[in-house]
Enzyme design. Structure first.
Site, PDB file in Angstrom:
ATOM      1  CB  CYS B  13     -22.291 -22.082  37.521  1.00  0.00           C
ATOM      2  SG  CYS B  13     -23.253 -20.969  38.521  1.00  0.00           S
ATOM      3  CB  CYS B  16     -22.887 -16.626  36.970  1.00  0.00           C
ATOM      4  SG  CYS B  16     -22.304 -17.540  38.387  1.00  0.00           S
ATOM      5  CG  ASP B 429       6.377  -3.901 -19.113  1.00  0.00           C
ATOM      6  OD1 ASP B 429       6.098  -4.048 -20.307  1.00  0.00           O
ATOM      7  OD2 ASP B 429       6.239  -2.831 -18.499  1.00  0.00           O
ATOM      8  CG  ASP B 630       3.855  -0.841 -14.222  1.00  0.00           C
ATOM      9  OD1 ASP B 630       2.967  -1.705 -14.228  1.00  0.00           O
ATOM     10  OD2 ASP B 630       3.860   0.123 -14.992  1.00  0.00           O
ATOM     11  CG  ASP B 634       3.085  -4.497 -16.725  1.00  0.00           C
ATOM     12  OD1 ASP B 634       2.800  -4.074 -17.845  1.00  0.00           O
ATOM     13  OD2 ASP B 634       4.074  -4.134 -16.077  1.00  0.00           O
TER      14      ASP B 634
END
Lengths: 120, 742
Positions: B13, B16, B429, B630, B634
C-alpha cells in the site's frame, strides 16, 4: 400494458445510449507533467494516460503491465517509431526525445487502448 | 552522485512507500529516494563512495521489505517463454470451452438432441456445463473489461463479455425462475449453447490469430538469432573464447573456416571468402584480404584470418540493421490514420448500436419480441470486429519491412514503404551508383605534340591531381603509379568544383579539367575536338590539359558499369517507371552511357550542388520521384526526393538522408523495393477493405436489416464464427506477403 413496456424499454434504451456516450466518449484524461522519467501502469488502459514532456529533452517512459489482456501486450508510439513488447509484470523502458511540439498519441498493438504524449 | 533503480518486494500500500522512502533517505549518503508502488521500484540518488548497494538493501530489509537489483532489459527468451505460456493457456481454454459447448449443443440443438443421452437435455446440467465456460474459459474477457471500465475505455473483450453475459444471464434466469418468462408469454428456453459456443469460437479465433501474429515478426527474430555468441580473441599471444559482450574495439580475433565472424572489423592477416548473404542479402560470397572490412555474424568460408574489431555491441552492422527494422516496424503508415481514428470510437458505437437494436426489436419486432431483441443485440456485440482494423496495417508493415531486410533492402519507416509504391520516376546518380566508382585511364592523347610524348601529359596531369580527392584524379594518379612516372612538385594547387584543377609546375600555369574549364580559361580546343568527340561517344570522360593557356593533351577516363545496372534499369522500365540518369559528365559521354543502359532521360553537366534542384524540377512535373545515390555526396538530393534510396557503403547502414538503404549494393533492388512497396500496399488495402467492409456489412445484418425483406437473421453463434475468422484472415493475408517474389 404492452405499450407501457415499450415506453419503458425505449426510455431506458435512450438513457443507456446517452450514458454509454458520456461514459466512453466524453472522458477527459488528466495531464501529468513529466520531466525526466515517468512510470505508466498498463492495466485496462494507461495510467497516467496523458503525459506532457519537454521538447528536445530525453524522457524515459517506464511501462509496467499488470493486465494480462493480449491487446495490451504491445505498446506503439508510432511518431517515435517505437513498438515494444510489454511482458507481464516487468518494467519496459522506452526513451523519447521529441523534436517538435504537439500531441502524439500512443496505443496498444491493435489500437484499442489509447494514451497521449503532449510535447510542450 | 549516482542514480539507480532497485526492485522492491513486499509492498502492499501507499504507507509501505513512505516507510521505504524514509528508510532510504535516512541512510547516510542518500540524497533522494522515490518509491513507486505500481512498478515496485525504488529510484535512489546516492554517493557511491559513502554508501554501497548492499547498505541500501539492508536499510530496506530493516523496515521489513526486500530490495534487489533486477535486470532491466527484458530478454528475448523471456518474451518468447511468456508468449508460449500464454498460447498454451489459450489452447487449454479453447479445448475446454469447445468440448463443453459441444455437449450443450448435443443436448439442446433441435434434431441433435435425439442422439444425446437424457441427462444432457436437462437444463440444470447445461447450466453446470456452461458456468465454467463462462467464468473460467471466458475469464480473460472479464479481466480485460473490468480494468478498462475503470479507465472509461472499452475494447473487443468488453463486447464479448457483455454479449455472452447477456445470453448466459438470461439462460440462468430461465433455468432458475422459468415462471417469470412464462408469465410474459415466452417459452422458457435457455441459450447456454450460445454463450458457451461463442466463447469457444472467439477463443479459437484468438488462438489462431496469436499463432499467425508470431509469424509476422519472424524476420526480426531471424536477424537477432544471427548474432554470434562467442569470439576467439587473441590476448597476450593466447587464443581465448570470450562471450561476445566482452569483446572490445581493437581486440584481435581469429576466425577459422566455417566459423561465424563475431563482430565487425578489418582483416589484419590472412585471406578468405566470406558469405555475407544472411546480413546484406548479397548472394555471392566475396573474397577478403588484408585491409578489407568484414561484417559480424557473416560466415567465413575457406581461409583462416585474424582481424581487428572495429565495431562491437550496438555499433555493429547487424545491430544497426536490427534497430532500423525495429524502428520501421514501430512506425505508423499514413494509411493507418483512418483506421486508428475509427477504432478509437468503434466499441462505444457498437454498444450504442446494440442498445438501439434491442429497443427497435422490442418495440417493433414480432413475438416473442424480447427474445428477438436480446439475440439480435447479442449478435451485434459479437460480430463487431475492431481487431481486424487494428491489425490490417501493422501486420503487413511488419512482414513487408522484414521481407525487405532479408533481401538487403532496409526501409526507414512505414511512411517510406507507403510512398515508394507511387514512384513514377527513378533518378540514378551515375558515378558510384550506376558505375563502380573506380574509373580507370583508358587514353592519353597528345595534341599538336606540344606536351611531347603521352607519358609527359600523364606526368603533368598526375602531378597536378596528386592533391585532389576526386575519383577521376585517383584514376590518373594510379595510372602514373602503374607506369612508374615520376611526379613533379606543384605550387598553388586549387580545385575548382565542377570544372577541374589548376596549379603551377616549373612556374608554368597548368589547368586540367572539362570543357567548361577551358571556356573559362579561354583556351581554344578546336583542333582537339574530333578526338574528344569520338572518345566521349565511347562513354568516356575526357579531361583536357593546358599549359600556360595552350592545349597540350587529352586524358580519357572510364568507369566500369555495375553488373546489376542494366538488369536493374530494365526491371524498372518493365514496371513503366521512367529512368533518369544524373551526372556531371557532358552530354555526349552521358548519352553514350545512357544508351548502353537503356536509360530514357539524361541530365548531363549537372554540378554536384544542382542535383537537388534537378530532383525538384522533376517533382514539379507532378511526378513522385525516387533518387538513387551513394548517400554521402547526394544527401541533399536524396532528402529532396519523395523516396531517397542510398546504396550501402561499408558497415554503416543508417544513412540519414535515405528512406531506403540497399545494403546488398544491388541495383536490381531498386525495382524490388518498389515492388515490395506495391505488394505491401495492396495487402494493406485488401486488409482494410476486408476489415471495414466486414463491419459495415455484417453489423447491419446482425441488427436485422435483412429481416423485413428476406426474414433473415444472424445467429450469435454464426456471428462469433465470422468474427473469429475475420482477424485471422487479416493476419493470414499479411503473412502471404512472405511468399511474394521481389
Amino acid at each position: 400494458m404492452e405499450n407501457l413496456d415499450k415506453v419503458i424499454v425505449t426510455a431506458f434504451g435512450a438513457l443507456a445510449i446517452v450514458l454509454t456516450y458520456w461514459f466512453f466518449l466524453m472522458k477527459r484524461g488528466r495531464e501529468v507533467a513529466v520531466s525526466d522519467s515517468v512510470d505508466i501502469t498498463v492495466n485496462g488502459g494507461y495510467s497516467p494516460e496523458v503525459i506532457s514532456i519537454p521538447q528536445g529533452k530525453t524522457t524515459k517512459i517506464n511501462f509496467f503491465r499488470t493486465d494480462p489482456t493480449d491487446c495490451l501486450s504491445e505498446v506503439v508510439l508510432g511518431d517515435f517509431k517505437i513498438r515494444k513488447e510489454l511482458p507481464l509484470n516487468q518494467k519496459v523502458t522506452v526513451e523519447v526525445t521529441p523534436q517538435r511540439r504537439g500531441e502524439f498519441p500512443y496505443s496498444c498493438g491493435m489500437g484499442m487502448y489509447h494514451g497521449k504524449i503532449v510535447v510542450r | 552522485m549516482e542514480k539507480k533503480i532497485f526492485q522492491i518486494k513486499g509492498m502492499h500500500c501507499a504507507s509501505c512507500v513512505r516507510v521505504i522512502e524514509n528508510a532510504l533517505k535516512n541512510t547516510p549518503g542518500v540524497s533522494e529516494a522515490n518509491v513507486n508502488l505500481a512498478t515496485e521500484t525504488a529510484t535512489v540518488t546516492f554517493d557511491p563512495k559513502t554508501v554501497s548497494d548492499e547498505k541500501l538493501f539492508s536499510s530496506v530489509a530493516n523496515v521489513g521489505y526486500q530490495a534487489y537489483v533486477k535486470e532491466q532489459a527484458v530478454s528475448e527468451d523471456a518474451e518468447e517463454a511468456e508468449k508460449k505460456k500464454n498460447l498454451a493457456d489459450l489452447k487449454r481454454r479453447v479445448v475446454f470451452s469447445l468440448s463443453l459447448a459441444a455437449l450443450i449443443i448435443l443436448g439442446s440443438f433441435p434434431g441433435l438432441e435425439n442422439l444425446a443421452p437424457g441427462f444432457l437435455k436437462n437444463i440444470w446440467v447445461q447450466l453446470i456445463l456452461a458456468t465454467p465456460v463462462q467464468f473460467w474459459a471466458g475469464l480473460p474477457f472479464y479481466k480485460a473489461t473490468i480494468p478498462a471500465f475503470r479507465h472509461r475505455t472499452a475494447n473487443m473483450d468488453t463486447l464479448i463479455a457483455i454479449g455472452t453475459t447477456a445470453a448466459y444471464g438470461y439462460s440462468v434466469l430461465v433455468t432458475v425462475f422459468p415462471q417469470i418468462v412464462e408469465s410474459v408469454g415466452i417459452a422458457p428456453m435457455p441459450y447456454f449453447d450460445v454463450s458457451a459456443l461463442v466463447i469457444g469460437l472467439i477463443l479459437l479465433g484468438r488462438y489462431f490469430e496469436a499463432r499467425a501474429k508470431a509469424g509476422t515478426s519472424e524476420a526480426i527474430k531471424k536477424l537477432i538469432g544471427l548474432q554470434a555468441k562467442t569470439a576467439r580473441v587473441v590476448r597476450d599471444g593466447k587464443e581465448i573464447d570470450l562471450p561476445i559482450d566482452q569483446v572490445v574495439i581493437g581486440d584481435m580475433i581469429r576466425v577459422r573456416p566455417g566459423e561465424k565472424i563475431p563482430v565487425d572489423g578489418e582483416i589484419l592477416e590472412g585471406d578468405s571468402s566470406v558469405d555475407e548473404s544472411m546480413v546484406t542479402g548479397e548472394s555471392i560470397p566475396g573474397d577478403k584480404t588484408s585491409g578489407d572490412t568484414v561484417i559480424g555474424s557473416t560466415i567465413n568460408k575457406t581461409g583462416t584470418f585474424t582481424y581487428k574489431a572495429t565495431k562491437v555491441g550496438s555499433e555493429t552492422m547487424l545491430a544497426q540493421i536490427i534497430k532500423l527494422v525495429q524502428e520501421a516496424q514501430g512506425s505508423k503508415a499514413p494509411i493507418q490514420r483512418l483506421a486508428d481514428l475509427i477504432s478509437a470510437y468503434f466499441v462505444p458505437i457498437v454498444i450504442i448500436l446494440a442498445i438501439l437494436t434491442f429497443v427497435i426489436w422490442f418495440d417493433f419486432g414480432p413475438v416473442p419480441a424480447f427474445l428477438f431483441a436480446l439475440l439480435n443485440a447479442v449478435a451485434v456485440l459479437i460480430i463487431a470486429c475492431p481487431c481486424a482494423m487494428g491489425l490490417a496495417t501493422p501486420t503487413a508493415i511488419m512482414v513487408g519491412t522484414g521481407k525487405g531486410a532479408e533481401h538487403g533492402i532496409l526501409i526507414k519507416d512505414a511512411e517510406s514503404l507507403e510512398t515508394a509504391h507511387k514512384v513514377k520516376v527513378v533518378v540514378f546518380d551515375k558515378t558510384g551508383t550506376l558505375t563502380v566508382g573506380k574509373p580507370v585511364v583508358t587514353d592519353v592523347v597528345s595534341v599538336k605534340g606540344e606536351g611531347g610524348r603521352g607519358e609527359n601529359i600523364l606526368q603533368i596531369a598526375a602531378s597536378l591531381e596528386k592533391g585532389s580527392e576526386h575519383s577521376l584524379a585517383e584514376a590518373i594518379v594510379s595510372k602514373a603509379d602503374e607506369e612508374k612516372v615520376k611526379l613533379e612538385k606543384v605550387d598553388k594547387f586549387k580545385a575548382i568544383p565542377g570544372h577541374g584543377v589548376e596549379g603551377f609546375i616549373d612556374k608554368k600555369r597548368v589547368v586540367l579539367g572539362n570543357q567548361r574549364l577551358m571556356e573559362r580559361e579561354k583556351i581554344d580546343i578546336t583542333h582537339a575536338r574530333p578526338g574528344l568527340v569520338s572518345l566521349e561517344e565511347e562513354g568516356k570522360t575526357v579531361m583536357i590539359l593546358a599549359v600556360d593557356g595552350k592545349l597540350v593533351g587529352l586524358i580519357a577516363v572510364m568507369d566500369t558499369l555495375k553488373e546489376s545496372a542494366k538488369e536493374g534499369i530494365e526491371a524498372l522500365r518493365k514496371m513503366k517507371i521512367e529512368v533518369v540518369m544524373i551526372t556531371g559528365d557532358n552530354q555526349r559521354t552521358a548519352k553514350a552511357i545512357g544508351g548502353q543502359l537503356g536509360i530514357d532521360r539524361i541530365l548531363a553537366e549537372v554540378l554536384p550542388d544542382q542535383k537537388e534542384a534537378e530532383v525538384r524540377k522533376l517533382q514539379n512535373e507532378g511526378k513522385m520521384v525516387a533518387m538513387v545515390g551513394d548517400g554521402i555526396n547526394d544527401a541533399p538530393a536524396l532528402a529532396a526526393a519523395d523516396v531517397g534510396i542510398a546504396m550501402g557503403t561499408g558497415t554503416d547502414v543508417a544513412i540519414e538522408a535515405a528512406d531506403i538503404t540497399l545494403i546488398n549494393k544491388d541495383l536490381r533492388s531498386v525495382a524490388a523495393a518498389i515492388t515490395l512497396s506495391k505488394k505491401t500496399m495492396r495487402t494493406i488495402k485488401l486488409n482494410l477493405v476486408w476489415a471495414f467492409g466486414y463491419n459495415v456489412v455484417l453489423i447491419p445484418v446482425a441488427m436485422g436489416v435483412l429481416y423485413p425483406f428476406f426474414g433473415l437473421l444472424l445467429s450469435p453463434i454464426f456471428a462469433s464464427a465470422a468474427m473469429a475468422l475475420s482477424s485471422v484472415s487479416v493476419v493470414s493475408n499479411s503473412l502471404l506477403l512472405k511468399r511474394v517474389k521481389i
